[in-house]
Design an enzyme around this catalytic site. Structure first.
Site, mmCIF file in Angstrom:
data_model
loop_
_atom_site.group_PDB
_atom_site.id
_atom_site.type_symbol
_atom_site.label_atom_id
_atom_site.label_comp_id
_atom_site.label_asym_id
_atom_site.label_seq_id
_atom_site.Cartn_x
_atom_site.Cartn_y
_atom_site.Cartn_z
ATOM 1 C CG HIS A 179 50.936 70.146 36.831
ATOM 2 N ND1 HIS A 179 49.906 69.692 36.039
ATOM 3 C CD2 HIS A 179 51.817 70.757 35.993
ATOM 4 C CE1 HIS A 179 50.145 70.010 34.778
ATOM 5 N NE2 HIS A 179 51.297 70.661 34.725
ATOM 6 C CG HIS A 195 57.338 69.163 34.234
ATOM 7 N ND1 HIS A 195 57.377 69.135 32.859
ATOM 8 C CD2 HIS A 195 56.123 69.672 34.553
ATOM 9 C CE1 HIS A 195 56.247 69.611 32.365
ATOM 10 N NE2 HIS A 195 55.473 69.939 33.375
ATOM 11 C CE LYS A 240 54.324 66.396 29.194
ATOM 12 N NZ LYS A 240 53.317 67.243 29.838
#
Length: 356
Positions: A179, A195, A240
């Site tokens: 993730h 990220h 995003k």
């Protein structure tokens, strides 16, 4: 080497004793994380190891939107020193993991023997770095982990690589590492996680990612040598709207920060306010049982603006105190004038009475 600004959190987006508001700075963690920042010898140097083209400010876009205005016709990364990515052990071991996962949630993950070996090799290389050694030492002093390195490796494996169900009634389809460092799509039209700057660069280079522009307040404009950036992008056509990540930092630095926060709290979601180098940010960690569900930085100010604002606030406070002091002086003078006037009136009345 002079400290390089850490203010490019590529922002992809409570708690008990760790709960923080923007007004409460966690001094202990700020000190620790600045130690980790100084120890991060594997960090890439802006202008030398990579070059950014931040371009225009991205507009508002809804999650799941298929129409995304492009304020950045060029890639975010103009250049990255791939020799360092290939020769620095933690970077090269990280890259080997990035293609091991299914992009869509709901699809079961299968970990092969080769992939398991890659995970162990990556964790081994991370715990040998000065950054993770310092984080381990801190956690040992807090009695949150064993001083035994093997035990600590097992803890990192559980936190970052243990598979779990991200959606109810789904397969074992996700883990913290996937993730945070790789990214996932949900329901085909929602981009979650993602990220990490290395994954961003590699996916942009492969033309699977399209940078749309930076995200910031009207008074903020990112610099090319920042190490934290808020931005907007699409990955395989899925947007995003607002994302964040550290830029140029090593994998061990990011893992150390989030591991410390994860282990310091048992709350579902933990947010702390910290100053790292010239940036003030919130670091957010959300847990999924004994594993990380998500973790990311949220940039609040860069270029030491929070220090400038603090100094300005002190100046305003000092001015207010001066005005208050002046007001007290004026009030005292007014009382003196009233007293003198009353004395004068008394004298006049006395003279009039004497003349009559």
């Amino acid at each position: 080497m002079a400290a390089v600004r850490l203010c490019l959190v590529l922002v992809l987006f409570s708690c008990s004793g760790l709960e923080a508001s923007r007004a409460v700075l966690n001094q202990e963690l700020s000190s620790l994380f600045n130690d980790l920042w100084r120890l991060d010898s594997n960090r890439m140097d802006p202008g030398l190891d990579y070059t950014l083209s931040v371009q225009g400010r991205a507009g508002f876009v809804n999650q799941g939107s298929t129409i995304v205005p492009d304020r950045a016709p060029l890639p975010l990364f103009s250049f990255v020193n791939e020799t360092k990515l290939e020769t620095i052990t933690t970077f090269s071991n990280l890259i080997k993991l990035l293609n091991n996962y299914e992009r869509s949630t709901g699809v079961a993950e299968t970990v092969t023997t080769e992939e398991l070996q890659e995970i162990n090799k990556f964790v081994d290389s991370v715990v040998q770095t000065p950054v993770m050694k310092r984080a381990h030492q801190f956690l040992v002093t807090k009695r949150l982990v064993s001083s035994d390195v093997r035990s600590f490796k097992n803890k990192l494996n559980r936190i970052w690589f243990h598979l779990y169900r991200r959606q109810r009634n789904s397969q074992l389809d996700s883990c913290g590492f996937e993730h945070v460092f790789v990214g996932e799509t949900r329901s085909g039209n929602e981009l979650i996680g993602f990220h990490n700057w290395v994954q961003f660069y590699l996916q942009e280079k492969a033309l699977d990612l399209d940078y749309k522009g930076f995200k910031s307040g009207h008074q903020d404009f990112p610099d090319q040598d920042d190490h934290v950036l808020n931005l907007q992008f699409t990955w395989h056509g899925v947007v995003k709207p607002v994302g964040s990540a550290f830029i140029g930092t090593s994998p061990e630095f990011e893992m150390a920060l989030y591991t410390v926060l994860f282990l310091l709290s048992t709350e579902k979601s933990t947010t702390v306010l910290v100053n790292i180098d010239q940036c003030q940010m919130e670091l957010v960690v959300v847990r999924h049982g004994a594993s990380i569900q998500t973790a990311y930085p949220k940039l609040l100010s860069s270029n030491s603006r929070h220090l400038q604002q603090g100094n300005q606030g002190q100046q305003y406070q000092h001015q207010a105190q001066q005005y208050q002091h002046q007001g007290q002086q004026h009030q005292h003078q007014g009382q003196q004038y009233n007293q003198q006037y009353n004395q004068y009136q008394g004298q006049q009345q006395g003279q009039q009475s004497h003349s009559h």
